[in-house]
Design a protein around this motif. Structure first.
Motif, short mmCIF file in Angstrom:
data_model
loop_
_atom_site.label_atom_id
_atom_site.label_comp_id
_atom_site.label_asym_id
_atom_site.label_seq_id
_atom_site.Cartn_x
_atom_site.Cartn_y
_atom_site.Cartn_z
N GLU A 103 1.67 -9.59 -5.89
CA GLU A 103 1.33 -9.17 -7.20
C GLU A 103 0.19 -8.91 -7.58
OE1 GLU A 103 3.28 -12.22 -9.73
OE2 GLU A 103 5.14 -12.14 -8.80
N PRO A 104 -1.22 -9.34 -6.82
CA PRO A 104 -2.45 -9.21 -7.27
C PRO A 104 -2.69 -7.65 -6.86
CG PRO A 104 -2.72 -11.21 -6.35
CD PRO A 104 -1.38 -10.77 -6.22
N ALA A 105 -2.01 -7.16 -5.51
CA ALA A 105 -2.50 -5.82 -5.20
C ALA A 105 -1.65 -4.77 -6.08
CB ALA A 105 -2.06 -5.62 -3.73
N LEU A 106 -0.49 -5.20 -6.26
CA LEU A 106 0.52 -4.39 -7.10
C LEU A 106 -0.14 -4.02 -8.60
CD1 LEU A 106 3.14 -2.91 -7.41
CD2 LEU A 106 4.28 -5.12 -8.28
N GLY A 107 -0.83 -5.29 -9.11
CA GLY A 107 -1.55 -5.11 -10.24
C GLY A 107 -2.56 -3.99 -10.39
N LEU A 108 -3.45 -4.14 -9.09
CA LEU A 108 -4.41 -3.40 -8.92
C LEU A 108 -4.05 -1.87 -8.94
CD1 LEU A 108 -7.67 -2.37 -8.31
CD2 LEU A 108 -6.83 -3.19 -5.97
N TYR A 109 -3.09 -1.54 -8.11
CA TYR A 109 -2.44 0.15 -7.72
C TYR A 109 -2.01 0.45 -9.18
CZ TYR A 109 -2.84 -1.20 -2.96
OH TYR A 109 -3.61 -1.82 -1.84
N LEU A 110 -1.37 -0.29 -10.13
CA LEU A 110 -0.74 0.02 -11.22
C LEU A 110 -1.82 0.27 -12.29
CD1 LEU A 110 2.63 -2.12 -11.65
CD2 LEU A 110 2.44 0.25 -10.76
N ALA A 111 -2.57 -0.73 -12.36
CA ALA A 111 -3.66 -0.48 -13.21
C ALA A 111 -4.65 0.81 -12.84
CB ALA A 111 -4.58 -1.60 -13.11
N GLU A 112 -4.65 1.24 -11.63
CA GLU A 112 -5.38 2.69 -11.39
C GLU A 112 -4.51 3.80 -11.23
OE1 GLU A 112 -8.77 2.80 -10.40
OE2 GLU A 112 -8.85 0.69 -11.42
N GLY A 113 -3.20 3.61 -11.67
CA GLY A 113 -2.57 4.85 -12.09
C GLY A 113 -1.34 5.14 -11.19
N PHE A 114 -1.15 4.37 -10.09
CA PHE A 114 -0.24 4.54 -9.25
C PHE A 114 1.26 4.31 -10.05
CE2 PHE A 114 -3.55 3.89 -6.42
CZ PHE A 114 -3.13 4.72 -5.11
N GLU A 115 2.27 5.10 -9.52
CA GLU A 115 3.59 5.00 -10.10
C GLU A 115 4.49 4.23 -9.05
OE1 GLU A 115 4.35 9.03 -10.36
OE2 GLU A 115 2.98 9.29 -12.22
#
Length: 143
Positions: A103-115
């Motif tokens: 979840e921490p990595a997923l949150g980072l990627y989504l916050a940086e604009g990944f879909e």
């Protein structure tokens, strides 16, 4: 990243993952289409990332920072750097897989604009069986 970084990278890798890459896998990342990066904290290796440029996509294969630096922006800094480098390389997008449970990595990627574009069932080895990967994509502007 250079080969002399591998000893320190392995210390970080072994401390971060239940199923870490081997040193041989890292050595295989010194190919013309690969972009292995390190993040330094002064004179100390703070983290690393490996990207493989395939056709018009930069595939993020591994991104890791020292445990004591996690949650302090080091991973975000490294991620933003490799995204900028992928754009400079003319890539149309950055693609990655992340453990469903990370979840921490997923949150980072989504916050940086990944879909979130899909799931790879049973992609990662896990303590009991296999774990699904979420597949994420970040479109890049290359003009």
């Amino acid at each position: 990243m250079v080969e002399s970084d591998l000893a320190e990278i392995m210390v970080i890798e072994l401390g971060a993952y239940s199923h870490p890459w081997s040193e041989k896998v890292f050595r295989d990342c010194f190919q013309p289409h690969d972009r292995p990066w390190v993040l330094m904290d002064g004179y100390r290796l703070a983290g690393y990332a490996v990207v493989s440029n395939q056709y018009d996509e930069a595939h993020l294969l591994n991104l890791c920072v020292r445990r004591e630096l996690q949650g302090r922006g080091a991973g975000r800094m490294l991620l933003r750097y490799l995204i900028a480098e992928a754009a400079r390389d003319g890539m149309a997008a950055v693609l990655l897989e992340v453990r469903r449970s990370n979840e921490p990595a997923l949150g980072l990627y989504l916050a940086e604009g990944f879909e979130d574009i899909g799931v790879r069932p049973n992609y990662y080895p896990a303590a009991e069986g296999r774990e699904d990967a979420r597949v994420l994509r970040l479109p890049l502007t290359t003009s």
